[in-house]
Every structure is written in structure tokens, then in C-alpha cells.
Design an enzyme around this catalytic site. Structure first.
Site, short mmCIF file in Angstrom:
data_model
loop_
_atom_site.label_atom_id
_atom_site.label_comp_id
_atom_site.label_asym_id
_atom_site.label_seq_id
_atom_site.Cartn_x
_atom_site.Cartn_y
_atom_site.Cartn_z
CE LYS A 41 -1.57 0.93 3.92
NZ LYS A 41 -1.08 2.90 4.39
CG ASN A 42 2.46 2.38 3.37
OD1 ASN A 42 1.56 3.12 3.37
ND2 ASN A 42 2.50 2.56 4.45
NE ARG A 115 -1.21 12.06 6.95
CZ ARG A 115 -1.07 12.70 7.28
NH1 ARG A 115 -2.36 13.75 7.31
NH2 ARG A 115 0.25 13.54 6.86
CB CYS A 139 -4.92 5.30 10.60
SG CYS A 139 -4.56 4.24 9.49
CG ASP A 328 2.34 0.95 9.37
OD1 ASP A 328 1.47 1.35 10.01
OD2 ASP A 328 3.63 1.62 9.57
CB VAL A 350 6.74 6.52 15.00
CG1 VAL A 350 6.38 7.06 13.05
CG2 VAL A 350 7.74 5.60 14.86
N1 EPU Z 1 5.29 14.68 11.03
C1 EPU Z 1 5.15 15.66 11.46
N2 EPU Z 1 5.13 16.34 10.45
C2 EPU Z 1 5.11 16.13 9.53
C3 EPU Z 1 4.64 14.86 8.37
C4 EPU Z 1 5.43 14.10 9.60
O1 EPU Z 1 4.99 15.83 12.52
O2 EPU Z 1 4.95 17.17 8.10
C5 EPU Z 1 5.34 13.64 12.28
C6 EPU Z 1 4.14 12.43 11.79
O3 EPU Z 1 3.00 12.94 13.09
C7 EPU Z 1 4.95 11.30 13.03
C8 EPU Z 1 6.51 11.18 12.64
O4 EPU Z 1 6.51 12.33 12.06
O5 EPU Z 1 5.00 11.30 14.27
C9 EPU Z 1 6.54 9.97 11.31
O6 EPU Z 1 5.37 10.21 10.32
P1 EPU Z 1 5.66 9.99 8.79
O7 EPU Z 1 5.39 11.11 8.00
O8 EPU Z 1 6.72 9.46 8.24
O9 EPU Z 1 3.89 9.35 8.39
P2 EPU Z 1 3.45 9.75 7.24
O10 EPU Z 1 4.16 9.60 5.40
O11 EPU Z 1 1.87 10.17 7.47
C10 EPU Z 1 4.19 6.41 6.02
C11 EPU Z 1 2.67 5.26 6.23
C12 EPU Z 1 2.17 5.11 7.63
C13 EPU Z 1 3.26 4.63 8.48
C14 EPU Z 1 4.34 5.92 8.42
C15 EPU Z 1 5.84 5.08 9.49
C16 EPU Z 1 1.78 5.76 3.93
C17 EPU Z 1 0.67 6.41 3.85
N3 EPU Z 1 1.73 5.83 5.84
O12 EPU Z 1 2.71 7.61 7.17
O13 EPU Z 1 1.09 3.85 7.84
O14 EPU Z 1 2.85 4.31 9.81
O15 EPU Z 1 5.05 6.08 7.45
O16 EPU Z 1 6.34 4.44 8.32
O17 EPU Z 1 2.77 5.65 3.86
C18 EPU Z 1 0.29 2.74 8.08
O18 EPU Z 1 0.12 2.09 6.74
O19 EPU Z 1 -0.92 1.76 8.47
C19 EPU Z 1 0.29 3.50 7.80
C20 EPU Z 1 -0.65 4.40 9.26
#
Ligand code: EPU
Length: 456
Positions: A41-42, A115, A139, A328, A350
Site C-alpha cells: 500500500k505504502n 493521506r 488513520c 505498523d 513514531v
Molecule cells: N510528522 C510531522 N510533520 C509532518 C509529517 C510527519 O510532525 O509534516 C510526524 C508525524 O506526526 C509522525 C512522524 O512524523 O509522528 C512520522 O510520520 P511519517 O511522515 O513518517 O508518516 P506518514 O508518511 O504519514 C507513512 C505510512 C504509515 C506509516 C508511517 C511510518 C503511508 C500512506 N503511511 O505515514 O502507514 O505508519 O509512514 O512508517 O505511507 C499504515 O500503513 O497503517 C500507516 C499509518
């Protein structure tokens, strides 16, 4: 046993797979058999966005049939991208040659659904000079701010305006390469920079980048399109902007989150599951913890088999960015840890609210205490973060059936596994969220011998 596969009418089974929201589960039966995992998915959703950058059509293979993919597909379509089936099952072709600005109403229809829309910014700015981003979903696992994304876009020269419609981003003078250091190796912000920098003027230097395998696969996609991206030591990525990119033909990396989920299901239910398509390299960290927790696995050419190796043992785990233990993975693991002999600790570093799901496990008989500000401990690998939480799990505790409502994707999967491991009957509501990330979930559960009905 009454399960989905026992439903005579195949069309009805398929309908339930796409619309069922409530499961009645009779637990106490190990999950055994084989499931296949497809593309991650990611990665798939991000590679779909990358197709907007090409001047010719792109083909993506092993695309999972999940609702997050449907959301991104619709968003591409409202921007004029023609999406068709490819030459093999699970493949999709994206033709961006007629890409246009979308109307606010069309974009807004996707508000709160995922997202991924935020990753449309760079490609749309290159293509059309502006991007409109709806309210973001995903989520409910904490605040999930987008400040890293917006700061990065500003560094490229974009102008970010908040309006009643959402966020409008423009780039009247085009986008120029920049030096960007992320405050945290965010997966999404790293993808934002990659998808923007590939066509920005000049060189972009990204420091403190996320280096998850899905990001490396996105880099591979972009390189196929003609991008010049090098990965330097210490989380530094250099991107030399180019004028044009072409379409790609790419097979998605497998979904290691889904593979880890089924592995934990085998552990929690004392079952035996072969996960076709799972690979060892991207799961090394998970496999170490799985083994320490009392799991047995056998890596084969076409997948990995998972089961228990005697009694389950307590472990101490800290979630972290790659190559650490993924956030995850902790929810399904916690279900298994409720059956381990002793005290386990899971530090969630995280997200600030990814242990809330444990409340329902407690309702089912688990002994789990969440420490909202984390707990101090020695021998930590990950520096302590302000937002972290910790769960202390004392086991083994028999689980019993309950009536629970799914809060988020991974938490929801964990509730289903807990209900399958529990004695008695459970009702699990709001399971539609699980379809965001798990393909053919009911069908797979039924194939593994789960005893359940779709009741709503
Ligand atoms: N964060 C910030 N500011 C930002 C972006 C992120 O403070 O502008 C913080 C977040 O709040 C969090 C941390 O940075 O505390 C990490 O967030 P990250 O940006 O790495 O996560 P994401 O890109 O929003 C993706 C996956 C998630 C997975 C995380 C960590 C996708 C669509 N989602 O999220 O997947 O948990 O990376 O590996 O790729 C899932 O599959 O269930 C899922 C939530």
C-alpha cells in the site's frame, strides 16, 4: 464452520468483501493455511502519484485491491489521468497526457479519505502551476501534522495559502532545487521532496531522509522515469532535476506490513501461516523480534512460513523509522504478546496515539497498561521523543469475546486477530477501515479457517 467461503452465491461473497462493516467472530481456532501478499500500500499509492510526472503512460503491477488505491485512482481521474487495466491481473495503466486542474468539488469529495492527496502537490505544481489539497484523512493515530511537507514545498519556491477550500499551493516562478533538512525522517515528507525535486531546476539535497524499502522502491520508479537520484550515506539523498520524465513499468515491492500482520496472527492464534510473496530482506528487524517472542519461521523462495516455536516469550520493543521496528507492526504483535509468559514493553516512538487500540484488548481480558508519556528505561536504541507512549503487557491472559469498534487500520486488524484468538464470540464493528490496507481480507480469513459471519 460458517465462513464467507461457505456462501453459495459468489457475487454475494464479493459484495460482502467490499461493503461488509460488522463481523461476528467465533474465536479459539488457530489460523492455518496460505495467503498471498501483493504490492505494498505504502508504495503503490505513491507510484500512482508519480505517474502524473511522466509524459507517457505508466504501468504499475501487483497493485493491491484496497480502498486507498481506489481513492488515489479517483483523484488521478478527476485530474484527467486515464486509468485502465493492464495486461495482467492486478496491473494498472495511467495515461497522464490529458491531465487538467480539477474542480474544488471533485477534490473535496475525497476529503478525509486518505493521506495521499498531499503527495499530489509537487507533480501538480510542475504540471499545472497549482495544487489544491483537501482535508486529509488516514488513520486516527495522533495529530499527523503536515508542516514538514509545507516547509519543503516553500523551500522549492512554492506559495502555500490556506483557504476555505483547503490548502492552495502555487508556484508562479516554477520550482527550484533546495537544501532541505527534515526535523524527523518522515516517510511522507521524504516522498514529497522526491516527487517535487525530480523536475525542479537544479540540485536538491535532502538530509535526514526516510529510507524505508518503500521509499527506495519509489526512487527506483522515478529512476525508471528518467530521474537522477543518488542515495548518500547518513540519510542524505541528492536529486538532480531534469526537464522531462517518461512513464514507467514497475512491479510494486511486496507489502511487508501485511506480511508481518499475518505472521502475528499465526503467533496469536497458535496457527501456521505461509505468506506467499513475503521476502526476508525487508523484514529482518521484524523476524528478529518474531523469533525472540517465540516465533518460528522458514524463509522459502516464494514466501515465508510462520508459526509458534513453543511457549511465547515476552519482549521489549521500540518502534522506529527504518531499519528499526516499524510502528505498523506493533499492534498485531501486541495481541500475540498478551499470550507471552511474562512482561513485555512496547515503546511507540513514531506516533503519539498509536496505543489507544489496546483499550479493547483490555476489554477482552488482556493486562495492558499504557503510559501516556512513555517510561524511562535503560538500553534504549531510539532517543526518547516527546510524543512517545509505552504499553506494558503482562501475560499470558486468556482473551474472551467482546463487542469492539475498529479505530484505525492496524488496530482494526489486531482486533480481528484478538477476536479469533479469544474464547467465545466477538462482534467487531467498522471493519471497512481494514480494507484501506488489506486486500480481500474476508476471503483470506476464511481461507485460513477463521469462523465468522459478515452480519452488517
Ligand atoms: N510528522 C510531522 N510533520 C509532518 C509529517 C510527519 O510532525 O509534516 C510526524 C508525524 O506526526 C509522525 C512522524 O512524523 O509522528 C512520522 O510520520 P511519517 O511522515 O513518517 O508518516 P506518514 O508518511 O504519514 C507513512 C505510512 C504509515 C506509516 C508511517 C511510518 C503511508 C500512506 N503511511 O505515514 O502507514 O505508519 O509512514 O512508517 O505511507 C499504515 O500503513 O497503517 C500507516 C499509518
Amino acid at each position: 464452520m460458517k465462513s464467507l467461503l461457505s456462501v453459495d452465491d459468489a457475487a454475494t461473497a464479493e459484495e460482502r468483501e467490499v461493503s461488509g462493516e460488522t463481523l461476528r467472530i467465533r474465536g479459539g481456532r488457530p489460523l492455518t493455511g496460505r495467503v498471498e501478499v501483493k504490492g505494498a500500500k505504502n508504495l503503490a499509492t505513491k507510484a500512482m502519484v508519480a505517474a502524473l510526472l511522466g509524459e507517457t503512460s505508466s504501468t504499475l503491477r501487483d497493485v493491491p485491491d484496497i480502498s486507498d488505491v481506489q481513492v488515489v485512482r479517483s483523484l488521478l481521474e478527476v485530474h484527467g489521468v486515464v486509468v485502465t487495466d493492464g495486461d495482467e491481473p492486478g496491473s494498472m495503466v495511467f495515461d497522464p497526457s490529458g491531465a487538467v486542474s480539477a474542480h474544488f468539488e471533485e477534490i473535496d469529495a475525497h476529503a478525509g479519505a486518505s493521506r495521499i492527496p498531499i503527495l499530489f502537490c509537487g507533480p501538480l505544481l510542475h504540471l499545472l502551476g497549482e495544487a489544491l489539497i483537501p482535508d486529509l484523512g488516514g488513520c486516527r493515530i495522533g495529530d499527523r501534522p503536515i508542516n514538514f511537507h509545507m516547509d519543503a514545498l516553500r523551500a522549492f519556491g512554492a506559495i502555500v495559502d490556506k483557504s476555505y477550500e483547503g490548502i492552495r499551493i502555487t508556484a508562479p516562478d516554477g520550482l527550484t532545487g533546495a537544501k532541505i533538512e527534515l526535523p524527523y525522517p518522515s516517510v511522507g515528507a521524504t516522498e514529497q521532496v522526491l516527487l517535487t525535486a525530480v523536475k525542479a531546476r537544479g540540485v536538491t539535497e535532502l538530509r535526514n531522509a526516510a529510507i524505508e524499502p518503500e521509499i527506495m522502491d519509489l526512487i527506483a520508479v522515478l529512476q525508471k522515469m528518467g530521474a537522477i537520484i543518488s542515495y548518500e550515506p547518513n540519510r542524505v539523498i541528492l536529486i538532480e532535476g531534469v526537464d522531462t520524465l517518461r512513464g514507467y513499468d514497475h512491479r510494486c515491492i511486496f507489502d511487508r506490513n501485511e506480511a508481518a500482520s499475518w505472521a502475528c496472527a499465526a503467533l496469536a492464534t497458535d496457527g501456521d501461516i505461509f505468506v506467499g510473496g513475503a521476502r526476508q530482506q525487508e523484514m529482518l528487524t521484524f523476524l528478529n523480534v518474531f523469533r525472540k517472542a517465540g516465533g518460528w519461521f522458514d524463509v522459502r523462495e516464494d514466501g515465508i512460513q510462520f508459526r509458534r516455536d513453543g511457549a511465547l516469550k515476552p519482549v521489549v520493543v521500540e518502534t522506529d523509522v527504518h531499519p528499526g521496528f516499524m510502528t505498523d507492526w506493533q499492534q498485531p504483535l501486541i495481541v500475540a504478546l498478551t499470550q507471552a509468559e511474562g512482561r513485555s514493553i512496547v515503546h511507540e516512538t513514531v506516533y503519539e496515539n498509536r496505543l489507544g487500540f489496546t483499550e479493547a484488548l483490555v476489554q477482552m481480558g488482556a493486562d495492558i497498561v499504557v503510559h501516556p508519556d512513555g517510561i524511562a528505561s535503560t538500553d534504549r536504541r531510539v532517543p526518547r521523543r516527546a510524543l512517545e507512549q509505552a504499553a506494558v503487557i503482562n501475560g499470558p491472559t486468556p482473551l474472551h469475546g467482546a463487542d469492539v469498534e475498529v479505530p484505525d487500520l492496524r488496530g482494526g486488524y489486531s482486533y480481528v486477530i484478538a477476536a479469533l484468538a479469544a474464547e467465545g464470540e466477538s462482534i467487531v464493528r467498522n471493519v471497512g477501515i481494514i480494507r484501506r490496507g488489506y486486500e480481500k481480507f474476508f476471503t483470506k480469513l476464511a481461507a485460513l479457517g477463521a469462523d465468522f459471519d459478515v452480519i452488517g
